[in-house]
Design a protein around this motif. Sequence first.
Motif, PDB file in Angstrom:
ATOM      1  N   MET A 197       0.690  -1.523   0.122  1.00  9.44           N
ATOM      2  CA  MET A 197      -0.149   0.031   0.172  1.00  9.44           C
ATOM      3  C   MET A 197       0.914   1.503   0.268  1.00  9.44           C
ATOM      4  SD  MET A 197      -2.780   0.854  -0.149  1.00  9.44           S
ATOM      5  CE  MET A 197      -4.140   2.406   0.727  1.00  9.44           C
ATOM      6  N   LEU A 198       2.019   1.156   0.919  1.00  7.96           N
ATOM      7  CA  LEU A 198       2.828   2.469   0.589  1.00  7.96           C
ATOM      8  C   LEU A 198       4.067   2.375  -0.027  1.00  7.96           C
ATOM      9  CD1 LEU A 198       3.822   4.581   2.452  1.00  7.96           C
ATOM     10  CD2 LEU A 198       5.828   3.310   3.321  1.00  7.96           C
ATOM     11  N   GLU A 199       3.917   1.578  -0.976  1.00  8.28           N
ATOM     12  CA  GLU A 199       4.937   1.624  -2.299  1.00  8.28           C
ATOM     13  C   GLU A 199       3.508   1.919  -3.747  1.00  8.28           C
ATOM     14  OE1 GLU A 199       7.899   1.766  -4.518  1.00  8.28           O
ATOM     15  OE2 GLU A 199       8.244   1.108  -2.619  1.00  8.28           O
ATOM     16  N   THR A 200       2.177   1.714  -3.888  1.00  5.60           N
ATOM     17  CA  THR A 200       1.526   2.078  -4.412  1.00  5.60           C
ATOM     18  C   THR A 200       0.904   3.242  -4.477  1.00  5.60           C
ATOM     19  OG1 THR A 200       0.887   0.060  -4.202  1.00  5.60           O
ATOM     20  CG2 THR A 200      -0.590   2.181  -5.116  1.00  5.60           C
ATOM     21  N   LEU A 201       1.211   3.787  -2.900  1.00  2.54           N
ATOM     22  CA  LEU A 201       1.165   5.366  -2.067  1.00  2.54           C
ATOM     23  C   LEU A 201       1.974   6.280  -3.204  1.00  2.54           C
ATOM     24  CD1 LEU A 201      -1.015   7.996  -1.288  1.00  2.54           C
ATOM     25  CD2 LEU A 201       0.856   7.250   0.968  1.00  2.54           C
ATOM     26  N   VAL A 207       4.291   5.384  -5.555  1.00  6.45           N
ATOM     27  CA  VAL A 207       4.169   5.736  -6.908  1.00  6.45           C
ATOM     28  C   VAL A 207       3.587   6.787  -7.328  1.00  6.45           C
ATOM     29  CG1 VAL A 207       4.017   4.606  -8.741  1.00  6.45           C
ATOM     30  CG2 VAL A 207       5.191   2.995  -7.463  1.00  6.45           C
ATOM     31  N   PHE A 208       1.902   6.869  -6.749  1.00  8.58           N
ATOM     32  CA  PHE A 208       1.040   7.891  -6.642  1.00  8.58           C
ATOM     33  C   PHE A 208       1.835   9.088  -6.404  1.00  8.58           C
ATOM     34  CE2 PHE A 208      -1.998  10.654  -4.919  1.00  8.58           C
ATOM     35  CZ  PHE A 208      -2.706  10.719  -5.760  1.00  8.58           C
ATOM     36  N   LEU A 209       2.195   9.618  -5.430  1.00 12.35           N
ATOM     37  CA  LEU A 209       2.920  10.668  -5.283  1.00 12.35           C
ATOM     38  C   LEU A 209       4.233  11.317  -6.103  1.00 12.35           C
ATOM     39  CD1 LEU A 209       2.887  10.440  -1.222  1.00 12.35           C
ATOM     40  CD2 LEU A 209       1.651  11.845  -2.557  1.00 12.35           C
ATOM     41  N   ASP A 210       5.317   9.717  -6.561  1.00 15.55           N
ATOM     42  CA  ASP A 210       5.702  10.570  -7.874  1.00 15.55           C
ATOM     43  C   ASP A 210       5.352  10.980  -8.730  1.00 15.55           C
ATOM     44  OD1 ASP A 210       8.114   9.701  -5.663  1.00 15.55           O
ATOM     45  OD2 ASP A 210       8.226   7.735  -6.263  1.00 15.55           O
ATOM     46  N   TRP A 211       4.446  10.350  -9.620  1.00 17.37           N
ATOM     47  CA  TRP A 211       3.493  10.653 -10.807  1.00 17.37           C
ATOM     48  C   TRP A 211       3.579  12.479 -10.434  1.00 17.37           C
ATOM     49  CZ3 TRP A 211       4.792   9.545 -15.383  1.00 17.37           C
ATOM     50  CH2 TRP A 211       5.519   8.105 -15.944  1.00 17.37           C
ATOM     51  N   THR A 212       2.815  11.960  -9.285  1.00 18.64           N
ATOM     52  CA  THR A 212       1.676  13.398  -9.167  1.00 18.64           C
ATOM     53  C   THR A 212       2.688  14.916  -8.633  1.00 18.64           C
ATOM     54  OG1 THR A 212       0.050  12.161  -7.871  1.00 18.64           O
ATOM     55  CG2 THR A 212       0.238  15.342  -7.561  1.00 18.64           C
ATOM     56  N   THR A 215      -2.883  16.630  -1.909  1.00 18.63           N
ATOM     57  CA  THR A 215      -1.483  15.847  -1.928  1.00 18.63           C
ATOM     58  C   THR A 215       0.120  15.999  -0.726  1.00 18.63           C
ATOM     59  OG1 THR A 215      -2.196  15.668  -4.350  1.00 18.63           O
ATOM     60  CG2 THR A 215      -0.371  14.785  -3.640  1.00 18.63           C
ATOM     61  N   MET A 216       0.425  17.632  -1.516  1.00 23.52           N
ATOM     62  CA  MET A 216       1.147  17.416   0.097  1.00 23.52           C
ATOM     63  C   MET A 216       1.070  17.251   1.443  1.00 23.52           C
ATOM     64  SD  MET A 216       3.648  21.435   0.030  1.00 23.52           S
ATOM     65  CE  MET A 216       1.826  21.939   0.092  1.00 23.52           C
ATOM     66  N   LEU A 217      -0.258  17.713   1.761  1.00 18.59           N
ATOM     67  CA  LEU A 217      -0.097  17.356   2.971  1.00 18.59           C
ATOM     68  C   LEU A 217      -0.438  15.755   3.127  1.00 18.59           C
ATOM     69  CD1 LEU A 217      -2.907  19.554   4.133  1.00 18.59           C
ATOM     70  CD2 LEU A 217      -1.134  20.043   4.623  1.00 18.59           C
ATOM     71  N   LEU A 218      -0.985  14.877   2.127  1.00 17.30           N
ATOM     72  CA  LEU A 218      -0.690  13.495   2.254  1.00 17.30           C
ATOM     73  C   LEU A 218       0.612  13.584   1.985  1.00 17.30           C
ATOM     74  CD1 LEU A 218      -2.330  10.651   2.497  1.00 17.30           C
ATOM     75  CD2 LEU A 218      -2.415  11.061   0.074  1.00 17.30           C
ATOM     76  N   ALA A 219       1.833  14.042   1.355  1.00 19.01           N
ATOM     77  CA  ALA A 219       2.626  13.157   0.813  1.00 19.01           C
ATOM     78  C   ALA A 219       3.298  13.443   3.110  1.00 19.01           C
ATOM     79  CB  ALA A 219       3.341  14.054   0.299  1.00 19.01           C
ATOM     80  N   TRP A 220       3.191  14.137   2.995  1.00 17.20           N
ATOM     81  CA  TRP A 220       3.628  15.227   4.533  1.00 17.20           C
ATOM     82  C   TRP A 220       3.567  13.724   5.942  1.00 17.20           C
ATOM     83  CZ3 TRP A 220       1.293  17.725   8.913  1.00 17.20           C
ATOM     84  CH2 TRP A 220       1.756  17.607   9.997  1.00 17.20           C
ATOM     85  N   ALA A 221       2.128  13.546   5.511  1.00 19.00           N
ATOM     86  CA  ALA A 221       1.659  12.842   6.409  1.00 19.00           C
ATOM     87  C   ALA A 221       1.901  11.274   7.298  1.00 19.00           C
ATOM     88  CB  ALA A 221      -0.034  12.717   6.783  1.00 19.00           C
TER      89      ALA A 221
END
Length: 473
Positions: free
Chosen positions: A1-5, A7-12, A370-376
Motif C-alpha cells: 500500500m505504501l509503495e503504491t502511494l 508511486v502515485f505521489l511520484d507521478w503527481t 497531495t502535499m499534506l498527504l505526503a507529509w502525513a
Amino acid sequence: MLETLKVFLDWTGYFFIAYLIGYSTFLFISLVVGSLELYKLRRRELMKNILPQDYYVPITIIVPAYNEEVTVVENVKSLLQLEYRSYEIIVVDDGSTDNTSKKLIEAFDLRPVHCPIRRQLPCQPEEFVYESRLQKVPLTLIRKRNGGKADALNMGINASTFPYFICIDADSFLQYDSLRRIAQPILENDNVVAVGGMVRISNAVELENGRLKKYRMPRNILACMQVLEYARSFLASRILFDKFNGSLIISGAFGLFKKETVIAAGGYSNETIGEDMELVVKLHEYCTMNHINYSIRYASDAICWTQVPENLRDLCRQRKRWHLGLFQSMFAHRKMFSNPKFGAVSFISYLYFLIYELFSPFIEIFGVITMLLAWATGLLHVPFMIMFFLIYAGFSSILSLSAFFSRLYTTDMKISFIDGVKAVLLCFFELTCLRFILAWVRSTAFIGYRKKKTQWGRIERKKSSCIKKRVWL
C-alpha cells in the motif's frame, strides 16, 4: 500500500513540475512579447507613426446600469469629455430599485420621447425613453424591465444608430483618447469584428478631464494586489493572444464590437453569467463556421479605469461569477476544443483557458491536499518542496513586477518610492496567499449554484478621488 502511494505521489510530483514549468514558460513568453509590443507602440507614438486623428468611425457607447446612482452621473460626464467627433451615449437602466434614472434625468435635463426601438435582439420591453440634444453628443436614457446585464446590452444594441458599439460599465471611466485608440484597429483593417481595451484600476487614481493627473497605488492592500494581477493579465497574455487572433475574452468593462456581426451571431446571451467572454467565443465560432474572414484585436493603449473590490467578500463574489461564466462559455462552445477548423484558437487559446484558468483552482487545491498527504505519511521531501515552491514564487513574482513596471515605463507614468516598495512586497503575497484563497473560492463556485440568469453581480461602489474633486466638469 505504501509503495503504491509512493508511486502515485511520484507521478503527481512529475505532473506538477510540468504544470508549473508550462505556466511559468507561458508567463515568460507573454511578458517578453507584451513588453516588446509596448516598446514598439511607444516608439510609434514618439515618431507620430499613427493614423491621422481626422479619421473616425461612428460609435455608440452603451452603459448598462443597475442601481448605479453613486457613479452613473459622473461616468456620463466623463464620456461627454472624450476627444472624439462621432459618437452617441445610451444608458440602459435595467429596472434599478434606486434613483439611477432620476439622477440622470435631473443632471442632464433629459426629456421624454416616444420612438420605436427595432428589436433585432431579444430583450425585455422598455418602460420609458428620455433624450437630450443639449450635450456635446446625443444622450439617451432607456429605462427597461429588469432582465440582467446581457439583456440590457441587447437593448442598447437595438437602440443604437451607429455601426459599431462600445460597452462600458457604469463605474468605469475612459481616458480622453480611448475611443480613438480602440477604433484604430478597425481603421487599419476592416475585417475586425471586436477590439478589447486595457482595463486599469482607478482606486486612488486622480484624473482630470479624462487625463491621468496622478497615479499611485491604492491604500487598500487587497486593491493593491489586484493592480499587480491586472498588469500581469492585460499586459502579457492578452497581447500574446492578439498576435495570432486568439483572444477569447474582452472585458465587459471596455470593448468595441461590430454591430452587424454581433446581431448575426445572436447578441449577448442570457444563458451565461459571463456574457462578455461568451460573446467573444461566440464570434470566433460564428465567423469560423460561416467562413468569414475576421479578426478580434486588443488595443493595449486604449485605457479604461474601473473600480475593483476592496473587501474580500466582494472579491470572492466577483471571482465566483467570473469562474462560472468561464465554465458556461467554454461548455457552450465545446466544439472548439481540439477542432482543426479553429486552428490556434482551439489548440492554444482554448487549451490554455481550459487548463490554466478553468481547471487550475482544482489542480492547485489537489496539489495542496497531495502535499499534506505526503507529509502525513512521511514521504514528503520538505527541503526540496520548499525550495521548489520558493523558486516558482520568486520567478512568478519577477515576471509580475516586470509586467507592472514595464507598463509604467512605456506610458511615462511615475510612482513614488513607497509605492514601488509596496508593489515589490505585496507581489509575493499576491502570488501565494491571495492566489490560493481565490483558487479555493473558484473551486467551490459551483456549490449551491442556482441558475440566476438575470442577476447582476454587485460590489460596493465608492466615489473615487477624481469624482470627489469633480475634475470631470
